[in-house]
Scaffold this motif. Structure first.
Motif: not given
Length: 591
Positions: A345-356, A388-394, A397-399
């Motif tokens: 809830k109350d999402v600010r929207g900060e997103l982090e990928f950490d060594d994924v 094939g670089g992984g754009k859509t795949t990345l 992973l978010i949802p």
């Protein structure tokens, strides 16, 4: 292609039956009443031989004692029993079948619900036609199984036990001779029952293959026609159709052998009763009246046993349906809420990928390797790079459409696995590269973004997406039927409707996967303006091949099979004259 099917053992059948029993529990009162009615239907069959025996015996030994009044009373008793039998049979055929239909409905509900929870990866490796077969025809066989299985077992058990007791009272030796034939009858029938079981499952699988072939061919009918490959599709369908024919032939040969064996043993047992009974009667070991009654009881007994043996066919169909049902239900959702997951809830929207890191299950190496990235609330991030670089795949992973094999993804400094899937996905809006519209109207397709939205809200969302004008030009406006998969609309129109869905959802995080790829220049300009308005204050990931559409992104990531090779604004990346610079120059030359 023929599929190898393993035969089920008796213990596996028992396990499947136990798996099925919980569906009886809510309808236990109806089942008990059905079994009570089943017991009533056996009364007439068991009483009639006794009446015939009494009348015959009185006629042979004491004709003077056999009065019209006695005959009338016995006839009246039998008619009353017949009325009871008729009422009980009506209940069994109506309410009993409805009970089976309720069970089928409950199983279909659970199966469809479970399918909704299975991950993307499952559908990547499963034919939709096969799933359709499991949801429809497989479960229909379970209706008959649910109703008749306990009923036939109960009725036959009553008749066999009572008939055995009564027949032993008439002549023990003859009864033992007849009942000694039953194990041999079951053994010979089982010779055909096992391969029949195998072919039932093969036929179900092959029917699923036909469904899959039809679904695939008709869904792509425009591609088929554009390549003039109608004959090729006919050949492929004929191959599957002939394979199904082959399975059905084997199945019916086994069924014919199964039923023929039971009929042969019927004849043998009847002639045994007549022959041995006549010899016993000649020697004074059984009376004429008893022999007549004995023949009637044997008829009842054999009819019941034949029904039970022949029910094996329905049993095999039903247990096969349960097996195929269990095969899907036993697949655990690989992506599910963890214990203690909370609402996002109350999402600010900060997103982090950490060594994924991420790789698909079918092998081929990592698609993403050690990706680290932090996106600030409201920041617009564009992903570019070769296919094939992984754009859509990345972005997927978010949802949590897929789970990374390594590293973590965080929203507002919390691991996304700590949020419930439903609340996580409610906060993310997606416009995907492959647009899918459901069969229905324009209005219902846009409303899918936020079920229950008012018509005014839907119209406003369409305006923001640049779709309102063309919608109003359709024959029935927002109430126009779009056809299966939206076939009545152009690619650009479908894309704008899908964008309108996201406008209506109004999420704090946006994923735009080639959101304007199917639009003409004029529509692209209108939608791009609307998207820019929507993106303000929202964290946005944009995947685009039209590089001019992402020039205004705060951060552009150049993603290749080596990971993120460049990162920065458009001007910064152009000044570097690296990968992005060359991609952009190539795009300009094509334009």
């Amino acid at each position: 292609m023929q599929r190898t099917v393993k035969r089920r053992t008796a213990s596996e059948n028992l396990r499947l039956f136990r798996r099925f029993l919980p569906y009886f529990k809510p309808r236990l009162p109806v089942l008990l009443l059905d079994l009570f009615c089943a017991s009533l239907t056996t009364v007439c069959d068991l009483v009639l031989p006794l009446i015939v025996r009494y009348i015959t015996n009185m006629g042979a030994t004491n004709l003077a004692g056999l009065t019209v009044a006695t005959v009338v009373k016995l006839s009246a008793l039998y008619i009353v029993l017949r009325v009871v039998d008729t009422a009980a049979n009506y209940f069994m055929q109506s309410v009993g079948h409805v009970m089976g239909t309720h069970i089928e409905t409950d199983m279909r509900r659970d199966l469809f619900s479970h399918l909704q929870d299975l991950p993307h990866a499952y559908y990547s490796n499963t034919k939709i036609g096969q799933l359709m077969s499991r949801i429809t025809s497989d479960l229909f066989d379970i209706t008959e199984f649910a109703h008749h299985c306990p009923e036939e077992l109960f009725i036959t058990s009553i008749k066999v036990v009572i008939a055995f007791v009564i027949l032993c009272g008439m002549n023990v030796t003859l009864t033992l001779i007849i009942f000694a034939m039953l194990p041999l009858m079951v053994l010979c029938s089982n010779y055909f029952a096992k391969p029949m079981q195998k072919t039932f499952k093969e036929s179900r699988h092959q029917l699923g293959e036909i469904n899959a072939r039809v679904e695939d061919s008709l869904s792509g009918i425009r591609v088929v026609k554009s390549f003039a490959n109608e004959d090729l599709e006919k050949e492929k369908f004929a191959e599957d159709n002939q394979a199904f024919l082959g399975v059905k032939k084997r199945m019916y040969h086994n069924m014919a052998g199964f039923h023929s064996v039971t009929r042969m043993f019927d004849g043998i047992m009847y002639i045994l009763v007549v022959c041995v009974g006549a010899i016993f009667m000649i020697r004074g070991r059984i009376g004429a009246a008893d022999l007549v009654a004995y023949l009637l009881y044997v008829t009842t007994l054999l009819t019941s046993i034949r029904r039970l043996v022949e029910f094996t066919e329905s049993f095999q169909r039903g247990i096969t349906g349960i097996e195929r049902f269990a095969e899907v239900m036993d697949i655990p959702p690989s992506i599910a809420d963890v214990p203690g997951a909370v609402e996002l809830k109350d999402v600010r929207g900060e997103l982090e990928f950490d060594d994924v890191s991420f790789a698909y299950e079918d092998g081929g190496g990592n698609v993403l390797s050690h990706i680290s990235l932090r996106v600030q609330p409201g920041e617009s991030v564009a992903l570019v790079g070769p296919s094939g670089g992984g754009k859509t795949t990345l972005c997927n992973l978010i949802p949590r459409f897929y789970e990374p094999q390594g590293g973590t993804i965080k929203i507002d400094d919390e691991d996304i696995r700590g949020y419930t899937l439903h609340s996580l996905r409610k906060q993310i809006g997606m416009v995907q590269q492959d647009v899918y519209l459901f069969s229905g109207t324009v209005l219902t397709n846009i409303e899918y973004g936020r079920p229950g939205a008012s018509r005014d809200e839907i119209v406003e969302a369409a305006k923001l997406a640049g779709a309102h004008d063309f919608i109003m030009e359709l024959e029935h406006g927002y109430d126009t039927y779009v056809g299966e998969h939206g076939v009545k609309l152009s690619g650009g129109q479908k894309q704008r409707i899908s964008i309108a869905r996201v406008f209506l959802k109004n999420p704090p995080i946006l994923i735009l996967d080639e959101a304007t790829s199917a639009l003409d220049n004029e529509s692209e300009h209108l939608v791009q303006q609307s998207l820019e308005g929507l993106m303000k204050g929202r964290t946005t990931f944009t995947i685009a091949h039209r590089l001019t559409t992402i020039r205004g992104a705060a951060t552009i990531l150049v993603l290749t099979d080596e990971g993120i090779v460049e990162q920065g604004s458009h001007d910064e990346l152009m000044a570097k004259k690296g990968t992005y610079y060359h991609l952009y120059r190539m795009y300009q030359e094509k334009e």
